[in-house]
Structure formats: structure tokens, C-alpha cells
Scaffold this motif. Structure first.
Motif, PDB file in Angstrom:
ATOM      1  N   VAL A  57       0.832  -1.201   0.000  1.00 15.11           N
ATOM      2  CA  VAL A  57       0.000   0.000   0.000  1.00 15.11           C
ATOM      3  C   VAL A  57       0.867   1.252   0.000  1.00 15.11           C
ATOM      4  O   VAL A  57       0.638   2.193  -0.776  1.00 15.11           O
ATOM      5  CB  VAL A  57      -0.973  -0.014   1.195  1.00 15.11           C
ATOM      6  N   ASN A  58       1.882   1.287   0.853  1.00 15.70           N
ATOM      7  CA  ASN A  58       2.777   2.441   0.886  1.00 15.70           C
ATOM      8  C   ASN A  58       3.506   2.619  -0.443  1.00 15.70           C
ATOM      9  O   ASN A  58       3.684   3.742  -0.924  1.00 15.70           O
ATOM     10  CB  ASN A  58       3.783   2.302   2.024  1.00 15.70           C
ATOM     11  N   THR A  59       3.949   1.519  -1.047  1.00 16.43           N
ATOM     12  CA  THR A  59       4.668   1.611  -2.318  1.00 16.43           C
ATOM     13  C   THR A  59       3.771   2.186  -3.415  1.00 16.43           C
ATOM     14  O   THR A  59       4.194   3.055  -4.190  1.00 16.43           O
ATOM     15  CB  THR A  59       5.187   0.224  -2.735  1.00 16.43           C
ATOM     16  N   LEU A  60       2.539   1.719  -3.489  1.00 11.05           N
ATOM     17  CA  LEU A  60       1.637   2.180  -4.537  1.00 11.05           C
ATOM     18  C   LEU A  60       1.191   3.626  -4.316  1.00 11.05           C
ATOM     19  O   LEU A  60       1.126   4.413  -5.262  1.00 11.05           O
ATOM     20  CB  LEU A  60       0.424   1.253  -4.628  1.00 11.05           C
ATOM     21  N   THR A  61       0.873   3.974  -3.073  1.00  9.40           N
ATOM     22  CA  THR A  61       0.457   5.358  -2.829  1.00  9.40           C
ATOM     23  C   THR A  61       1.628   6.317  -3.007  1.00  9.40           C
ATOM     24  O   THR A  61       1.439   7.444  -3.469  1.00  9.40           O
ATOM     25  CB  THR A  61      -0.161   5.522  -1.428  1.00  9.40           C
ATOM     26  N   ALA A  62       2.840   5.870  -2.689  1.00 12.63           N
ATOM     27  CA  ALA A  62       4.013   6.711  -2.930  1.00 12.63           C
ATOM     28  C   ALA A  62       4.221   6.957  -4.417  1.00 12.63           C
ATOM     29  O   ALA A  62       4.793   7.986  -4.816  1.00 12.63           O
ATOM     30  CB  ALA A  62       5.256   6.058  -2.330  1.00 12.63           C
ATOM     31  N   ALA A  63       3.748   6.021  -5.249  1.00 11.62           N
ATOM     32  CA  ALA A  63       3.841   6.180  -6.701  1.00 11.62           C
ATOM     33  C   ALA A  63       2.658   6.974  -7.257  1.00 11.62           C
ATOM     34  O   ALA A  63       2.512   7.093  -8.478  1.00 11.62           O
ATOM     35  CB  ALA A  63       3.902   4.811  -7.365  1.00 11.62           C
ATOM     36  N   GLY A  64       1.812   7.496  -6.358  1.00 14.59           N
ATOM     37  CA  GLY A  64       0.702   8.329  -6.792  1.00 14.59           C
ATOM     38  C   GLY A  64      -0.584   7.592  -7.087  1.00 14.59           C
ATOM     39  O   GLY A  64      -1.535   8.182  -7.618  1.00 14.59           O
ATOM     40  N   ARG A  65      -0.628   6.305  -6.725  1.00 20.64           N
ATOM     41  CA  ARG A  65      -1.817   5.517  -7.058  1.00 20.64           C
ATOM     42  C   ARG A  65      -2.803   5.474  -5.891  1.00 20.64           C
ATOM     43  O   ARG A  65      -2.418   5.283  -4.729  1.00 20.64           O
ATOM     44  CB  ARG A  65      -1.418   4.087  -7.425  1.00 20.64           C
ATOM     45  N   THR A  66      -4.080   5.627  -6.216  1.00 21.57           N
ATOM     46  CA  THR A  66      -5.146   5.346  -5.264  1.00 21.57           C
ATOM     47  C   THR A  66      -5.298   3.830  -5.171  1.00 21.57           C
ATOM     48  O   THR A  66      -5.271   3.134  -6.183  1.00 21.57           O
ATOM     49  CB  THR A  66      -6.474   5.975  -5.723  1.00 21.57           C
ATOM     50  N   VAL A  67      -5.447   3.313  -3.953  1.00 23.85           N
ATOM     51  CA  VAL A  67      -5.512   1.869  -3.730  1.00 23.85           C
ATOM     52  C   VAL A  67      -6.888   1.499  -3.178  1.00 23.85           C
ATOM     53  O   VAL A  67      -7.410   2.170  -2.283  1.00 23.85           O
ATOM     54  CB  VAL A  67      -4.409   1.417  -2.752  1.00 23.85           C
ATOM     55  N   ILE A  68      -7.467   0.442  -3.720  1.00 30.10           N
ATOM     56  CA  ILE A  68      -8.721  -0.112  -3.204  1.00 30.10           C
ATOM     57  C   ILE A  68      -8.404  -1.494  -2.635  1.00 30.10           C
ATOM     58  O   ILE A  68      -7.874  -2.356  -3.339  1.00 30.10           O
ATOM     59  CB  ILE A  68      -9.784  -0.240  -4.305  1.00 30.10           C
TER      60      ILE A  68
END
Length: 270
Positions: A57-68
Motif C-alpha cells: 500500500v505504501n509503495t503504490l500510494t508513494a507512486a501516486g496511485r489510489t488503492v482499493i
């Protein structure tokens, strides 16, 4: 160097089945519009174990992605329905489609880089993602499937032996059944009756990847010691648009924790 966690902005998803625990996790304010990423965890796991605790989750949000994220029925913070039909893969896919609708996911359009959804699924989550991508090509842009196989070990799970083992009798003779049962029991709070109910439902709806194959680009990832993922070449051939990544020394149990896996997924999803 340790990764710096991104402050998480978490909200519940309104409208989904009240028994399903689902969240939308936003990146920092100011990130450019990008399509969200749906994360689907494995059997006997949860979104917390598969995705939060492992850094996804941290990796994806750090890349600017919204996570579901969503906990499958009988897993994590979702309820364990009494209705056996709630555990059928087809019913779960219908619930996931409703989740995406309620989360505001729109059909893919070339003019909108935030339209549609990318999916990362692991193990059972990879099976569900394969089928969801095949049936909803208007929504799914790209997928990363971890620990996937062309057959489902849960379909051959020895339920009778598992129940005997849980009752304190002899351990299941089938090695795959014994290993899956061991992994399920390692997670405190797992509802074993619900998990066995899911196995029973999966036996009634076996995975047939050739029946409908997703046509969007795929990244298939597995540890090189993952016996459950032996069918990756078959999946890649069925897809025709798949890349394959093997993780040295990793097994089905620990591939999801690999930083190489996370980084490859972020790069592939773009």
C-alpha cells in the motif's frame, strides 16, 4: 535504506455489501490523476496481511496511485456469511464489480488516464483477477498476478481430511492439503469453518483459465520455489500478452513480501 511510509488517507467504500470490509486509500494530495489499483489477497490471508504489512500500500500510494483493498468473505475484517453461495468465485466477482462501481471506477477511455482500474492479485486473488479481467475488459487496464497457477490447489483440497485434522485426529495425508491447512492456522483469528466453506464453493466452481482469458497486458510473478505456480507458462500462452518474472529463492508463502516484486509491479502498471 528503509522505505519512508506515505501518510495514508483511508476512507470506507459506501454502498458495498455490508459484510465486506473495503477501503479506498488515497496518495498524498497533489498527485496527478491516475487510475486506481485494486488489491486482491490470497486464501486465508487479508488485505492487512498481504498488502499493508508487506509495504504494498505504501509503495503504490508513494507512486501516486489510489488503492482499493477488500477482505474476501470469511477473511480479515469481513464477515463470514452463513450462505454458502457467498463464497462462490462468481458471487465474489459480482461483489468486486459492485465495489468498483461504488468506488467510482469508470470504463476505460483513452482520453482519461484515471479511468478504469489496474489489479494486483495474489494466489486466490490472482485467480479472481484473471476471471474479472476476462469478463470486464471495459474496466481493467493491466494486471499483476502473483503466485498464479493454471489449476487451483483449493479445488483438490481434501476437505474430509482437513476436518479430521482440525478435530485433533490424524494430519491430512495429502501434502498440499496439509500445507494449506497449516498456513491457514498460522493466522490468529482465522475462521476455519468459513475458510473450509470457501474451499467447498471453489470445488463447485473450478478454475478453468482457458474458458475465458484476459486480453489486457499481464505481469505473472512467482517465486522460483513456488510449486503452486508451475502453470505460469500455460497462463502466459493463454494470455498472449504476458510478461513473466521469477523471484529467486522465494516460495508461495513469501513471494508477496519481495521488494523486487513490488517495484516490478509499479513499473509495469506505469
Amino acid at each position: 535504506m528503509a522505505e519512508t511510509p506515505v501518510p495514508l488517507q483511508i476512507q470506507a467504500v459506501e454502498g458495498v455489501s455490508p459484510g465486506l470490509f473495503a477501503e479506498i486509500i488515497q496518495p498524498d494530495a497533489g498527485a496527478r490523476p491516475m487510475r486506481p489499483v485494486l488489491l486482491l489477497h490470497g486464501f486465508a490471508s487479508s488485505s492487512q496481511l498481504n498488502w499493508h504489512n508487506t509495504g504494498w500500500v505504501n509503495t503504490l500510494t508513494a507512486a501516486g496511485r489510489t488503492v482499493i483493498t477488500v477482505d474476501l468473505p470469511g477473511h480479515g475484517r469481513s464477515t463470514a456469511p452463513a450462505d454458502p453461495g457467498a463464497y462462490r468465485p462468481s458471487r465474489i466477482r459480482a461483489d468486486l464489480l459492485q465495489l468498483l462501481t461504488d468506488a467510482g471506477v469508470l470504463p476505460l477511455t483513452e482520453a482519461d488516464p484515471a479511468s478504469g482500474v489496474d489489479i494486483v492479485g495474489y494466489s486466490l486473488g490472482a485467480r479472481l483477477a484473471w476471471e474479472l479481467g476476462a469478463t470486464q475488459p471495459e474496466l481493467v487496464h493491466r494486471m499483476v498476478l502473483g503466485g498464479p497457477g493454471s489449476s487451483d490447489p483449493l479445488a483438490d483440497f481434501d476437505l474430509a481430511a482437513a476436518r479430521e485434522s482440525l478435530a485433533g485426529h490424524e494430519e491430512a495425508a495429502d501434502g498440499v492439503t496439509a500445507e494449506l491447512l497449516r498456513m491457514a492456522q498460522l493466522v490468529p483469528g482465522n475462521d476455519m469453518a468459513a475458510l473450509l466453506g470457501m474451499v467447498e464453493a471453489i470445488k463447485e466452481e473450478r478454475f478453468v483459465p482457458a474458458g475465458a482469458a484476459p486480453r489486457m497486458p499481464l505481469l505473472l510473478v512467482a517465486g522460483d520455489r513456488d510449486e503452486f505456480a508451475a502453470g505460469i507458462p500455460e497462463l502466459a500462452e493463454l494470455s498472449g500478452r504476458a510478461e513473466v518474472l521469477r523471484l529467486p529463492g522465494r516460495t508461495h508463502a513469501n513471494a508477496v513480501t519481495s521488494r523486487t516484486f513490488r517495484q516490478a509491479a509499479v513499473s509495469f502498471l506505469g
